[in-house]
Design a protein around this motif. Structure first.
Motif, short mmCIF file in Angstrom:
data_model
loop_
_atom_site.label_atom_id
_atom_site.label_comp_id
_atom_site.label_asym_id
_atom_site.label_seq_id
_atom_site.Cartn_x
_atom_site.Cartn_y
_atom_site.Cartn_z
N ASP A 107 0.83 -1.20 0.00
CA ASP A 107 0.00 0.00 0.00
C ASP A 107 0.87 1.25 0.00
N ALA A 108 0.22 2.41 0.14
CA ALA A 108 0.95 3.67 0.11
C ALA A 108 2.01 3.74 1.21
N VAL A 109 1.69 3.18 2.38
CA VAL A 109 2.65 3.19 3.49
C VAL A 109 3.91 2.42 3.09
N THR A 110 3.73 1.26 2.47
CA THR A 110 4.87 0.45 2.04
C THR A 110 5.80 1.26 1.15
N TYR A 111 5.22 1.91 0.16
CA TYR A 111 6.05 2.66 -0.79
C TYR A 111 6.65 3.92 -0.16
N CYS A 112 5.91 4.55 0.74
CA CYS A 112 6.47 5.72 1.43
C CYS A 112 7.63 5.34 2.34
N LEU A 113 7.64 4.11 2.81
CA LEU A 113 8.74 3.62 3.64
C LEU A 113 9.96 3.27 2.79
N LEU A 114 9.72 2.60 1.66
CA LEU A 114 10.82 2.06 0.87
C LEU A 114 11.50 3.07 -0.04
N SER B 232 -1.53 7.45 -4.27
CA SER B 232 -0.30 8.04 -3.74
C SER B 232 -0.58 9.10 -2.69
N ARG B 233 0.35 9.22 -1.77
CA ARG B 233 0.30 10.27 -0.75
C ARG B 233 1.08 11.48 -1.27
N PRO B 234 0.85 12.63 -0.63
CA PRO B 234 1.61 13.82 -1.06
C PRO B 234 3.12 13.54 -1.00
N ASN B 235 3.81 13.86 -2.06
CA ASN B 235 5.28 13.74 -2.14
C ASN B 235 5.79 12.30 -2.04
N MET B 236 4.92 11.32 -2.33
CA MET B 236 5.35 9.93 -2.23
C MET B 236 6.53 9.65 -3.16
N PHE B 237 6.50 10.24 -4.35
CA PHE B 237 7.56 10.00 -5.32
C PHE B 237 8.62 11.10 -5.31
N LYS B 238 8.50 12.04 -4.40
CA LYS B 238 9.41 13.18 -4.36
C LYS B 238 10.89 12.78 -4.25
N PRO B 239 11.25 11.83 -3.36
CA PRO B 239 12.68 11.49 -3.24
C PRO B 239 13.30 11.01 -4.54
#
Length: 457
Positions: free
Chosen positions: A358-365, A392-399
Motif C-alpha cells: 500500500d501507500a505506506v509500504t512505498y512511502c517507507l521504501l 499516492s500520498r503527497p510527495n510519495m515520489f518526491k525522493p
C-alpha cells in the motif's frame, strides 16, 4: 520464510508466552488489578497516573525576511512575475471550487463520500480552510442536509481539516436544518475534536453535552474518548473512562480493546498490554488481525524481530493470516536501522504471499532506496506503485524525482511526476495547487514517514 534462514530462530515458545509475563512490576500488577476490577466488578486498586512524556517544543521556522529582501533586490520583474503566478493559482483554485459545486448538483455525486473526502483533503493540504468552509456550507442548499448521515459526513470533514469549532457550530444548527440529532451525530462531533487534536475540548463536550441534550453515551462514544486519551497519554483518565463503561453496564468491544492494545504496545508496556489481551479473551472476544498487528508493531519497534516472526507463527495457528500492515511493521523496523536488504526481503515476501503493498509500504521504501543510492531500484519500485494504481500520498515520489533531477535525468523525472499525479487524489478531481516550490536538486530527504496506525492501525 525465505529470509529467516539467515537468522538464528528462537525456540518456538508456548502459546501463553505471548500473553503473560512471569515477572510483574508493582505498577504493572497494580494496573492489571485495577483493569481486572473494572471488568470483573472486583475491588479496584489505586494506581498512580502515568505522567505523559514532556512535550518538546518545535523550533520556529527561520524568518524568511532575507529571502524577501533578496527577491526585492533582484528587480521589479521578479516581484511582478510572482504576483502574476499567485493570481493565476488563485484563479485556478476558484475554477476548481466552482466545478466541484456544480458537480454537487448531482444527487449521485453527493452520495459518494470519497469524492468529498478527496477534494477536502487537497484543500486542507493547501491550507485553504476558508474555502473548505465555503464548500461545506454550500451543501446546506440540498435536501440531503436533513439527513443525519449527510451532516455527520460534513462534521467529520471539518474534523479532519482541524476545524472542530465549525463542526460544533453545524451540530448546534441541526435542529434549525430539520435534521434529527442523535447520539450518532454527537459521536461525530467528538470525533471532529479528536481528529483536530483538541482533546481537552473533546473532554469538555463529553462531560457536558450528553446530559444537557438528554443523550446516553454508547460504546462508540467511549471508544472515541479512549482514542483521544491515548493520544493525550493520560493513563489515569483512560482508566476512569473504563470504570464508567463498566458502571453504566456497557460491554467493551473489539475496538475498545484494540485501541488499548495499540496504546500499551506503542508505549512499550508489554506486560500491561498482554494483560489487556487476557481480559479481552475473558470477554469471549478473540484477538483479530488488528490485535496481533498492534503487538507485532510493538515488537518490531523494539527490534525484537525474532519474537515478531514467532508471533506470526502463532497467528497462523489461530487461523489469522498476516496482512500488509503486518509486513509494513517489519519494513518500518528495518527502515529505522537503514537495513535496506532486510526491508526489501519483507517487501518481496509480502508480494510472494499475494499481498498488495500500500501507500505506506512505498512511502517507507522509496526514500530508503534513494538514500542507499540505488536509483534504478527506486524508479522500479515507483513505477510498480503507479502500475498497481496505489493511491499516492503527497510527495510519495518526491525522493526519487529529486534524485533523478539532481542526476540530470529530467525527462524521466518529469514522466514520473506526471504518472504519479495520475495516481493521486486527482483520479477524482483536478489538483488543487498547494503553492509549494518546484522540485529542487537537493538530495532526497531521509526523514521517516509517519504512517497512520493501521494504515498502520
Amino acid at each position: 520464510r525465505s529470509h529467516s534462514s539467515k537468522r538464528t530462530k528462537a525456540p518456538k515458545p508456548s502459546h501463553s508466552h505471548f500473553y503473560l509475563h512471569e515477572a510483574m512490576s508493582k505498577v504493572g500488577s497494580s494496573l492489571y488489578t485495577r483493569l481486572h476490577g473494572i471488568f470483573k466488578a472486583s475491588p479496584i486498586a489505586t494506581v498512580k497516573p502515568t505522567k505523559p512524556k514532556s512535550q518538546i517544543k518545535s523550533k520556529k521556522f527561520v524568518n524568511k525576511a532575507k529571502e524577501s529582501s533578496a527577491s526585492t533586490a533582484s528587480g521589479g520583474d521578479g516581484v511582478e512575475s510572482s504576483n502574476v503566478a499567485k493570481k493565476t493559482k488563485s484563479t485556478d483554485l476558484t475554477k476548481k471550487v466552482e466545478k466541484f459545486k456544480r458537480s454537487c448538483e448531482s444527487e449521485s455525486f453527493r452520495q459518494v463520500h470519497g469524492l468529498y473526502s478527496a477534494f477536502i483533503r487537497r484543500l486542507r493540504e493547501a491550507k485553504k480552510f476558508s474555502v473548505i468552509d465555503e464548500v461545506l456550507q454550500h451543501q446546506k442548499k440540498y435536501e440531503d442536509i436533513k439527513s443525519e448521515n449527510f451532516v455527520i459526513r460534513m462534521m467529520l470533514l471539518y474534523g479532519y481539516s482541524g476545524m472542530a469549532e465549525h463542526a460544533h457550530k453545524l451540530f448546534d444548527e441541526m435542529p434549525e436544518l430539520n435534521c434529527e440529532r442523535t447520539i450518532k451525530s454527537f459521536n461525530a462531533l467528538l470525533s471532529a475534536y479528536v481528529n483536530s487534536r483538541k482533546v481537552e475540548e473533546a473532554m469538555k463536550v463529553f462531560k457536558e453535552l450528553p446530559e444537557t441534550l438528554g443523550m446516553t453515551p454508547d460504546i462508540v462514544t467511549y471508544n472515541t474518548m479512549i482514542k483521544a486519551l491515548c493520544r493525550k497519554g493520560s493513563m489515569e483518565d483512560i482508566l476512569s473512562i473504563l470504570e464508567e463503561i463498566e458502571k453504566n453496564g456497557i460491554e467493551p468491544d473489539m475496538i475498545t480493546f484494540n485501541t488499548l492494545l495499540e496504546e500499551f504496545y506503542r508505549r512499550d508496556l508489554f506486560a500491561e498490554g498482554d494483560r489487556i489481551w487476557d481480559l479481552m479473551k475473558s470477554k469471549n472476544l478473540a484477538p483479530n488481525i488488528r490485535s496481533y498487528n498492534s503487538r507485532v508493531r510493538g515488537l518490531t519497534r523494539k527490534k525484537k524481530f525474532t519474537d515478531g516472526i514467532n508471533l506470526m507463527d502463532v497467528m497462523k495457528t489461530e487461523g489469522i493470516s498476516p496482512d500488509v500492515h503486518t509486513y509494513n511493521a517489519f519494513i518500518t523496523g528495518y527502515r529505522g536501522d537503514e537495513n535496506l536488504e532486510e526491508a526489501l526481503k519483507w517487501y518481496n515476501e509480502m508480494k510472494e504471499k499475494g499481498l498488495i503493498p500500500d501507500a505506506v509500504t512505498y512511502c517507507l521504501l522509496i526514500p530508503l532506496v534513494c538514500k542507499k543510492g540505488d536509483l534504478d531500484r527506486a524508479v522500479e519500485i515507483s513505477e510498480e506503485a503507479i502500475k498497481r494504481k496505489v493511491l499516492s500520498r503527497p510527495n510519495m515520489f518526491k525522493p526519487v524525482i529529486e534524485r533523478l533531477t539532481s542526476e540530470g535525468k529530467i525527462r524521466k523525472a518529469k514522466q514520473l511526476k506526471k504518472d504519479g499525479k495520475l495516481q493521486s487524489y486527482n483520479r477524482y478531481l483536478p489538483d488543487v495547487s498547494t503553492g509549494k516550490k518546484k522540485i529542487s536538486s537537493s538530495p532526497a530527504a531521509s526523514s521517516p514517514v509517519e504512517a497512520d496506525d493501521e494504515e498502520s492501525a
